[in-house]
Design an enzyme around this catalytic site. Sequence first.
Site, PDB file in Angstrom:
ATOM      1  N   ARG A   1      10.582   1.166   8.528  1.00 47.84           N
ATOM      2  CA  ARG A   1       9.851   0.821   7.292  1.00 47.84           C
ATOM      3  C   ARG A   1      10.816   0.259   6.248  1.00 47.84           C
ATOM      4  NH1 ARG A   1       6.769   6.276   6.045  1.00 47.84           N
ATOM      5  NH2 ARG A   1       5.938   5.151   4.246  1.00 47.84           N
ATOM      6  N   ARG A  51       2.941  -7.183  -0.264  1.00 47.51           N
ATOM      7  CA  ARG A  51       4.123  -6.800   0.508  1.00 47.51           C
ATOM      8  C   ARG A  51       4.754  -7.999   1.203  1.00 47.51           C
ATOM      9  NH1 ARG A  51       2.581  -1.079   1.025  1.00 47.51           N
ATOM     10  NH2 ARG A  51       4.277   0.132   1.904  1.00 47.51           N
ATOM     11  N   LYS A  98       5.547   4.906  -5.679  1.00 44.85           N
ATOM     12  CA  LYS A  98       4.464   4.026  -6.168  1.00 44.85           C
ATOM     13  C   LYS A  98       3.156   4.812  -6.304  1.00 44.85           C
ATOM     14  CE  LYS A  98       4.961   1.196  -2.615  1.00 44.85           C
ATOM     15  NZ  LYS A  98       6.124   1.671  -1.834  1.00 44.85           N
TER      16      LYS A  98
HETATM   17  P1  B4P Z   1       4.957   8.033  -2.808  1.00 48.52           P
HETATM   18  O1  B4P Z   1       4.723   7.779  -4.234  1.00 48.52           O
HETATM   19  O2  B4P Z   1       3.824   8.708  -2.108  1.00 48.52           O
HETATM   20  O3  B4P Z   1       5.328   6.796  -1.923  1.00 48.52           O
HETATM   21  P2  B4P Z   1       4.908   5.273  -1.941  1.00 48.52           P
HETATM   22  O4  B4P Z   1       6.000   4.536  -2.649  1.00 48.52           O
HETATM   23  O5  B4P Z   1       3.522   5.130  -2.497  1.00 48.52           O
HETATM   24  O6  B4P Z   1       4.876   4.896  -0.414  1.00 48.52           O
HETATM   25  P3  B4P Z   1       4.483   4.319   0.971  1.00 48.52           P
HETATM   26  O7  B4P Z   1       5.296   3.094   1.193  1.00 48.52           O
HETATM   27  O8  B4P Z   1       4.648   5.463   1.907  1.00 48.52           O
HETATM   28  O9  B4P Z   1       3.000   3.951   1.104  1.00 48.52           O
HETATM   29  P4  B4P Z   1       1.877   2.945   1.448  1.00 48.52           P
HETATM   30  O10 B4P Z   1       0.712   3.827   1.523  1.00 48.52           O
HETATM   31  O11 B4P Z   1       1.851   1.835   0.453  1.00 48.52           O
HETATM   32  O12 B4P Z   1       6.250   8.941  -2.701  1.00 48.52           O
HETATM   33  C1  B4P Z   1       6.789   9.407  -1.483  1.00 48.52           C
HETATM   34  C2  B4P Z   1       7.257  10.851  -1.629  1.00 48.52           C
HETATM   35  O13 B4P Z   1       8.290  10.954  -2.609  1.00 48.52           O
HETATM   36  C3  B4P Z   1       6.157  11.798  -2.069  1.00 48.52           C
HETATM   37  O14 B4P Z   1       6.225  12.966  -1.276  1.00 48.52           O
HETATM   38  C4  B4P Z   1       6.476  12.118  -3.514  1.00 48.52           C
HETATM   39  O15 B4P Z   1       6.091  13.422  -3.879  1.00 48.52           O
HETATM   40  C5  B4P Z   1       7.996  11.975  -3.557  1.00 48.52           C
HETATM   41  N1  B4P Z   1       8.474  11.517  -4.867  1.00 48.52           N
HETATM   42  C6  B4P Z   1       7.911  10.556  -5.633  1.00 48.52           C
HETATM   43  N2  B4P Z   1       8.639  10.388  -6.776  1.00 48.52           N
HETATM   44  C7  B4P Z   1       9.711  11.254  -6.680  1.00 48.52           C
HETATM   45  C8  B4P Z   1      10.839  11.556  -7.552  1.00 48.52           C
HETATM   46  N3  B4P Z   1      11.019  10.950  -8.723  1.00 48.52           N
HETATM   47  N4  B4P Z   1      11.739  12.471  -7.123  1.00 48.52           N
HETATM   48  C9  B4P Z   1      11.566  13.109  -5.921  1.00 48.52           C
HETATM   49  N5  B4P Z   1      10.525  12.888  -5.090  1.00 48.52           N
HETATM   50  C10 B4P Z   1       9.601  11.961  -5.466  1.00 48.52           C
HETATM   51  O16 B4P Z   1       2.143   2.237   2.880  1.00 48.52           O
HETATM   52  C11 B4P Z   1       1.981   2.842   4.140  1.00 48.52           C
HETATM   53  C12 B4P Z   1       1.844   1.805   5.276  1.00 48.52           C
HETATM   54  O17 B4P Z   1       0.594   1.056   5.135  1.00 48.52           O
HETATM   55  C13 B4P Z   1       2.893   0.685   5.362  1.00 48.52           C
HETATM   56  O18 B4P Z   1       4.057   1.089   6.065  1.00 48.52           O
HETATM   57  C14 B4P Z   1       2.102  -0.428   6.140  1.00 48.52           C
HETATM   58  O19 B4P Z   1       2.049  -0.152   7.522  1.00 48.52           O
HETATM   59  C15 B4P Z   1       0.703  -0.301   5.586  1.00 48.52           C
HETATM   60  N6  B4P Z   1       0.459  -1.213   4.448  1.00 48.52           N
HETATM   61  C16 B4P Z   1       0.162  -0.789   3.165  1.00 48.52           C
HETATM   62  N7  B4P Z   1       0.030  -1.847   2.354  1.00 48.52           N
HETATM   63  C17 B4P Z   1       0.246  -2.961   3.114  1.00 48.52           C
HETATM   64  C18 B4P Z   1       0.268  -4.358   2.819  1.00 48.52           C
HETATM   65  N8  B4P Z   1       0.041  -4.821   1.580  1.00 48.52           N
HETATM   66  N9  B4P Z   1       0.543  -5.231   3.829  1.00 48.52           N
HETATM   67  C19 B4P Z   1       0.772  -4.785   5.062  1.00 48.52           C
HETATM   68  N10 B4P Z   1       0.768  -3.472   5.416  1.00 48.52           N
HETATM   69  C20 B4P Z   1       0.514  -2.558   4.451  1.00 48.52           C
END
Ligand code: B4P
Length: 190
Positions: A146, A89, A14
């Site tokens: 998670r 979420r 994301k």
């Molecule tokens: P990202 O792109 O960084 O991951 P994300 O989906 O944004 O993730 P995340 O769930 O961790 O984050 P958030 O901050 O929302 O990709 C992950 C990795 O994969 C990276 O290293 C990237 O390089 C790699 N990658 C991406 N695409 C790829 C591909 N095609 N092939 C290979 N590798 C690839 O949440 C963090 C925490 O914040 C939650 O657990 C919760 O505690 C809290 N939180 C956030 N929003 C909340 C909400 N609305 N309500 C309650 N708690 C919340």
Amino acid sequence: MANLVLFGPPGAGKGTQSERLIEKYGFIHLSTGDILRGEIKAQTTRGLEAKKLMDAGDLVPDDVVIGMIEHKIETAVGAKGFIFDGFPRTVAQAEALDSALESHGLAIDAMIALAVPDDELRTRLLERGKTSGRADDQNLDKINNRISVYKDETMPVAEFYSGQNKYKGVHGVGSIDSIFSDICSVIEDL
Ligand code: B4P
């Protein structure tokens, strides 16, 4: 310009895809994860409370994230379009987002949902954990928590948007470029 929810499990890409979408379309990016990490860095009361939950891979309470997002929408009304990353979420967050947007005459146009198998999520997050400094990326038990929190509390949000005919699934495995191109096709067909 559209208002989009970018949806998917932790590590689905994301944040990665949001960066490219902002660059291409000029969306206002609202990532609750980034906002919360900013609060932790600034050592606010809200950040200190959120840190314990985030480090364990649990969700931060709805009222906290809803309040944050309502405030950000208020300050950005008139923007070209929003991309909501990592929010909503829970179904309660989705309902609150609809109300907040409606009060400004706005609505979500589509939910773009990235589908990635659990094993691939674990691999990506552990890899990011080597350099991110994020406690929630460095431990397999926390990552598994998670993923299960996502299945129990967040997946119902997909049904919420399906019920509004706004759900658009995108295969989230492959090169970042090819996934980006699939997302752009969805946006351009809206
Ligand atoms: P990202 O792109 O960084 O991951 P994300 O989906 O944004 O993730 P995340 O769930 O961790 O984050 P958030 O901050 O929302 O990709 C992950 C990795 O994969 C990276 O290293 C990237 O390089 C790699 N990658 C991406 N695409 C790829 C591909 N095609 N092939 C290979 N590798 C690839 O949440 C963090 C925490 O914040 C939650 O657990 C919760 O505690 C809290 N939180 C956030 N929003 C909340 C909400 N609305 N309500 C309650 N708690 C919340």
